[in-house]
Design a protein around this motif. Structure first.
Motif, PDB file in Angstrom:
ATOM      1  N   GLU A 147       1.285  -1.104  -0.157  1.00 15.83           N
ATOM      2  CA  GLU A 147       0.045   0.205   0.143  1.00 15.83           C
ATOM      3  C   GLU A 147       0.778   1.512  -0.114  1.00 15.83           C
ATOM      4  N   MET A 202      -2.632   4.969  -2.086  1.00 16.75           N
ATOM      5  CA  MET A 202      -3.748   5.597  -2.190  1.00 16.75           C
ATOM      6  C   MET A 202      -4.270   6.631  -2.216  1.00 16.75           C
ATOM      7  N   VAL A 254      -6.262   2.346  -3.046  1.00 18.68           N
ATOM      8  CA  VAL A 254      -7.622   2.367  -1.912  1.00 18.68           C
ATOM      9  C   VAL A 254      -8.409   3.661  -1.885  1.00 18.68           C
ATOM     10  N   THR A 282      -9.546  -1.426  -3.379  1.00 17.20           N
ATOM     11  CA  THR A 282      -9.162  -1.503  -1.299  1.00 17.20           C
ATOM     12  C   THR A 282     -10.549   0.225  -0.221  1.00 17.20           C
ATOM     13  N   HIS A 290     -11.138   1.673   2.563  1.00 18.48           N
ATOM     14  CA  HIS A 290      -9.761   1.425   3.512  1.00 18.48           C
ATOM     15  C   HIS A 290     -10.776   1.517   4.874  1.00 18.48           C
ATOM     16  N   LEU A 350     -10.445  -2.840   4.174  1.00 22.57           N
ATOM     17  CA  LEU A 350      -9.260  -2.849   4.688  1.00 22.57           C
ATOM     18  C   LEU A 350     -10.107  -2.418   6.206  1.00 22.57           C
TER      19      LEU A 350
END
Length: 232
Positions: free
Chosen positions: A28, A59, A90, A120, A122, A148
């Motif tokens: 990540e 991210m 993410v 993802t 988060h 996550l």
């Protein structure tokens, strides 16, 4: 159960190379961990991508918290990262009351990263009062394959019962990636309960966030994850 997925937070090339050499399956990539992890620069992504072969989830987040601030800028960054070769991300935003996901913001960013990107959602999921309602609202979002989560805003210590309960969700639901105060002593119960994906940051940095990822620390976690699961 197949080999557990092990994801490590990287801030740059040194972290990424150490994580890969220690046995991490995925990175990540973030900046600004003092704000909980923000979007890295395009230059950092390009350098990390050139340095490692494992997948990189980037991210998309402009500031601390879970509101979708600076969305236009985030979309521009996402589009630039896609052009540079990023295809895993993410992201995740809550509405102003934190009662559920900010679907408008999520869908705007999904348009920017494209339907072929995997992503993802988060730890915003840990900050909403109804996790199942959030999951229902996001069900069917293109590319969503992971949440996550620590099971609680307070971390894995508090969230363990939720994580173990959600491990039994129906097949086809996005995978739970356990992270947020995760320690090695949590692993036996989580693995025995059927969880199969784990995420760490500070746990593989002996000097804390001021220092780099340590390959030996990553390897120690990898070995724990690959050990046979005992029968209770």
């Amino acid at each position: 159960m197949s080999r557990p997925i092990f994801e490590v937070i990287a801030l740059g090339v040194v972290d990424a190379v150490a994580a890969e050499s220690g046995g991490a399956d995925r990175l990540e990539l973030v900046s600004g961990m003092s704000a909980g992890g923000l979007t890295p620069s395009l230059e950092t992504f390009a350098a990390v991508r050139a340095a490692v072969r494992i997948p990189i989830r980037v991210m998309l987040r402009a500031r601390d918290g879970y509101e979708a601030d600076e969305l236009d800028e985030l979309c521009a960054q996402a589009a630039a990262l896609r052009r540079e070769g990023a295809d895993e991300f993410v992201l995740g935003f809550l509405d102003r009351t934190c009662d559920g996901p900010d679907l408008k913001a999520v869908h705007v960013l999904l348009d920017a990263i494209g339907p072929d990107s995997r992503w993802t959602f988060h730890r915003a999921i840990d900050h909403t009062p109804d996790r199942m309602a959030l999951r229902a609202a996001l069900r069917g979002s293109p590319g969503l394959d992971t949440y996550l989560t620590a099971g609680s805003a307070a971390g894995v210590d508090s969230g363990m019962p939720v994580l173990l309960a959600e491990a039994a969700l129906p097949p086809g639901e996005p995978r739970l990636l356990v992270g947020g105060g995760l320690r090695a002593d949590h692993l036996p119960a989580l693995l025995a309960g059927g969880l199969d994906a784990f995420h760490v940051g500070g746990a593989v940095r002996p000097a804390g966030w001021a220092g780099p990822v340590d390959a030996a620390a990553v390897r120690a976690w990898r070995d724990l994850l690959d050990a046979p699961v005992g029968v209770a």
